[in-house]
Every structure is written in structure tokens, then in C-alpha cells.
Design an enzyme around this catalytic site. Structure first.
Site, PDB file in Angstrom:
ATOM      1  N   ASP A 144       0.829  -1.215   0.000  1.00  0.00           N
ATOM      2  CA  ASP A 144       0.000   0.000   0.000  1.00  0.00           C
ATOM      3  C   ASP A 144       0.860   1.261   0.000  1.00  0.00           C
ATOM      4  OD1 ASP A 144      -2.798   0.570  -0.257  1.00  0.00           O
ATOM      5  OD2 ASP A 144      -2.672   1.628   1.649  1.00  0.00           O
TER       6      ASP A 144
ATOM      7  N   GLU B 139       0.381  10.879   5.329  1.00  0.00           N
ATOM      8  CA  GLU B 139       0.221   9.432   5.211  1.00  0.00           C
ATOM      9  C   GLU B 139       1.545   8.752   4.851  1.00  0.00           C
ATOM     10  OE1 GLU B 139      -3.575   8.503   3.427  1.00  0.00           O
ATOM     11  OE2 GLU B 139      -2.611   6.873   2.328  1.00  0.00           O
TER      12      GLU B 139
ATOM     13  N   GLU C  11     -11.109   6.416  -2.486  1.00  0.00           N
ATOM     14  CA  GLU C  11     -11.085   6.835  -1.078  1.00  0.00           C
ATOM     15  C   GLU C  11     -12.225   6.201  -0.295  1.00  0.00           C
ATOM     16  OE1 GLU C  11      -8.342   7.807  -0.514  1.00  0.00           O
ATOM     17  OE2 GLU C  11      -7.923   9.925  -0.905  1.00  0.00           O
TER      18      GLU C  11
ATOM     19  N   GLU D 168      -9.778  -2.786  -6.221  1.00  0.00           N
ATOM     20  CA  GLU D 168      -9.683  -2.803  -4.754  1.00  0.00           C
ATOM     21  C   GLU D 168      -9.852  -4.223  -4.215  1.00  0.00           C
ATOM     22  OE1 GLU D 168      -8.803  -0.521  -2.569  1.00  0.00           O
ATOM     23  OE2 GLU D 168      -8.666   1.194  -3.909  1.00  0.00           O
TER      24      GLU D 168
HETATM   25  C1  LIG Z   1      -5.298   0.291  -2.618  1.00  0.00           C
HETATM   26  C2  LIG Z   1      -5.682   1.538  -1.909  1.00  0.00           C
HETATM   27  N1  LIG Z   1      -6.866   2.103  -2.157  1.00  0.00           N
HETATM   28  C3  LIG Z   1      -7.225   3.252  -1.518  1.00  0.00           C
HETATM   29  C4  LIG Z   1      -6.393   3.851  -0.616  1.00  0.00           C
HETATM   30  C5  LIG Z   1      -6.827   5.078   0.122  1.00  0.00           C
HETATM   31  N2  LIG Z   1      -6.263   6.265  -0.418  1.00  0.00           N
HETATM   32  C6  LIG Z   1      -5.129   6.798   0.069  1.00  0.00           C
HETATM   33  O1  LIG Z   1      -4.487   6.368   0.981  1.00  0.00           O
HETATM   34  C7  LIG Z   1      -5.149   3.226  -0.380  1.00  0.00           C
HETATM   35  N3  LIG Z   1      -4.264   3.726   0.502  1.00  0.00           N
HETATM   36  N4  LIG Z   1      -4.841   2.076  -1.028  1.00  0.00           N
END
Ligand SMILES: Cc1ncc(CNC=O)c(N)n1
Length: 227
Positions: free
Chosen positions: A55, A96, A148, A218
Site C-alpha cells: 500500500d 500518510e 477513497e 480494490e
Molecule cells: C489500494 C488503496 N486504495 C485506496 C487507498 C486510500 N487512499 C489513500 O491512501 C489506499 N491507501 N490504497
């Protein structure tokens, strides 16, 4: 009475309609076994560490994507406060990235030695495909909102009263499950709905297809994390 119902239907935006229409894949993305295992405390910590490293790489690729949406807003938006929403999103991403570095050292995950897995590369390539000037602002903001929203809905689920999220994962869940991030997602949704209301049928088709692709990516990302 009837007028009231019509108003209700009108008040529901395009995005809410689409989430209902595609609720199977939406649920697959926001109630994935990976998330449920965080929520019930049965999570395999190696899976968590795999997710953390992958991530981090995704978020680095996500920054230029959010910047591209901000750039589109500056050129194409009919509302000059859109820019501020994306700017706050970028500020949060700055925070982040620092958090990922701190969190990974806590777990003994060496970020510099992590290679992206294919699923991650595919998702990042998809983001890149949405960054070009040929992609409409309406399509790009729909993607940003959906990306998000999945994290917000997933991690907020792990913070609910009945959840048994391990203490050492609470901070991760807070990062995306907190009320401020929920508010940010609602701001993104409002922008998307405002744009979709005025979109051509061609744009609507593209935006809906993009939403579906985000949800699928996702699900794949959680699958990859679970191993
Ligand atoms: C795979 C994925 N999708 C959405 C997010 C959330 N956005 C930013 O942090 C994330 N971190 N990773």
C-alpha cells in the site's frame, strides 16, 4: 406526499444510485475477508505486513493521480472550491507517507526493498491511464471518490462498537476510518454528483465503468494482501 418522494429520489445523487446498482462488488470491496479478519482479530500479521508494504507503493503512485485531478479542477471545474478539497487530500497524503514509514519500521517492514506485486502494478497502471488530459474531470473525480470511499468504508467497519480489532492495528483503521476522512469522502462525492448531473451520456458511461474498475481493483488488492 408524491412530490416528497420525487424530491427524495432527486436528492439521491448518481453515485448513490450506482453503489446500489453495483452493491455486490461494492460489498466485496468494503467487506473483504481481509478487512473482516482485522475486524474480528483473526488477521494473519504477515498479510498485514504485505498489505502495508504494497500500500505504501500504491500511495506513492496515488499522489500524482490526485495531483492530476487537482490540475483538471483548475482547468475544467465550474466551482473554484473544488481545488481546496484536493489540496487537503494531498496534504493528508503527505502525512500518510510519513505514517507509512513510521508504521513499517514498527513492523520490521523494509520499504526500500519492496517490489510491487503484479496486482499493484496493474492498479497503478490504471491510475496512470486516468491521469492524461484526455480523461474528463468528471471521470477522474468519480475514480478518486471511489478509491477513497473503499478505504473509508472498510476501515470504519473495523472501528465499530462490535469489532475486535487488535490494538496494534487500531491506528491503521483510524487513519482511514476517522470522521474527518469520512467528511473528505462526502466532499468528493458531492463534487462527483454535481459533475455527473451535467455530464453527457458518454461521460456517464465512462464514469460508471471507471467506478466498477476501481471496485474490482480494490478487491484484487485485498486478495493480494491476504496472499
Ligand atoms: C489500494 C488503496 N486504495 C485506496 C487507498 C486510500 N487512499 C489513500 O491512501 C489506499 N491507501 N490504497
Amino acid at each position: 406526499m408524491e412530490a416528497g418522494l420525487e424530491q427524495l429520489a432527486e436528492a439521491e445523487g448518481t453515485t448513490a444510485t450506482w453503489l446500489k446498482k453495483h452493491r455486490l462488488v461494492y460489498t466485496a470491496a468494503t467487506r473483504h475477508p481481509f478487512i473482516l479478519s482485522i475486524r474480528d482479530g483473526s488477521i494473519d500479521l504477515n498479510s498485514f505486513k504485505r498489505w502495508l508494504g504494497q500500500d505504501y507503493l500504491f500511495v506513492r503512485a496515488f499522489v500524482p493521480f490526485v495531483s492530476s485531478v487537482l490540475l483538471k479542477a483548475c482547468h475544467e471545474s465550474d466551482n473554484n472550491s473544488d481545488m481546496e478539497v484536493f489540496l487537503s487530500g494531498l496534504a493528508a497524503l503527505n502525512d500518510e507517507i510519513k505514517w507509512f514509514k513510521k508504521e513499517s519500521s514498527k513492523w520490521g517492514v523494509v520499504l526500500s526493498s519492496i517490489a510491487p506485486q503484479k496486482v499493484n502494478e496493474d492498479y497503478c497502471r490504471f491510475l496512470e491511464s486516468l491521469m492524461g488530459p484526455n480523461v474528463e474531470y468528471t471521470v477522474a473525480i468519480t475514480a478518486l471518490w471511489a478509491i477513497e470511499l473503499v478505504y473509508q468504508q472498510s476501515f470504519a467497519h473495523c472501528l465499530e462498537e462490535a469489532s475486535r480489532t487488535p490494538l496494534e492495528l487500531a491506528e491503521t483503521c483510524q487513519r482511514w476510518g476517522n470522521e474527518g476522512f469520512g467528511q473528505y469522502c462526502r466532499s468528493l462525492q458531492k463534487i462527483a454528483d454535481r459533475r455527473l448531473l451535467r455530464a453527457t451520456s458518454e461521460e456517464l458511461k465512462k464514469a460508471e465503468a471507471t467506478l466498477l474498475r476501481v471496485l474490482e481493483h480494490e478487491v484484487e488488492f485485498w486478495n493480494m494482501s491476504q496472499g
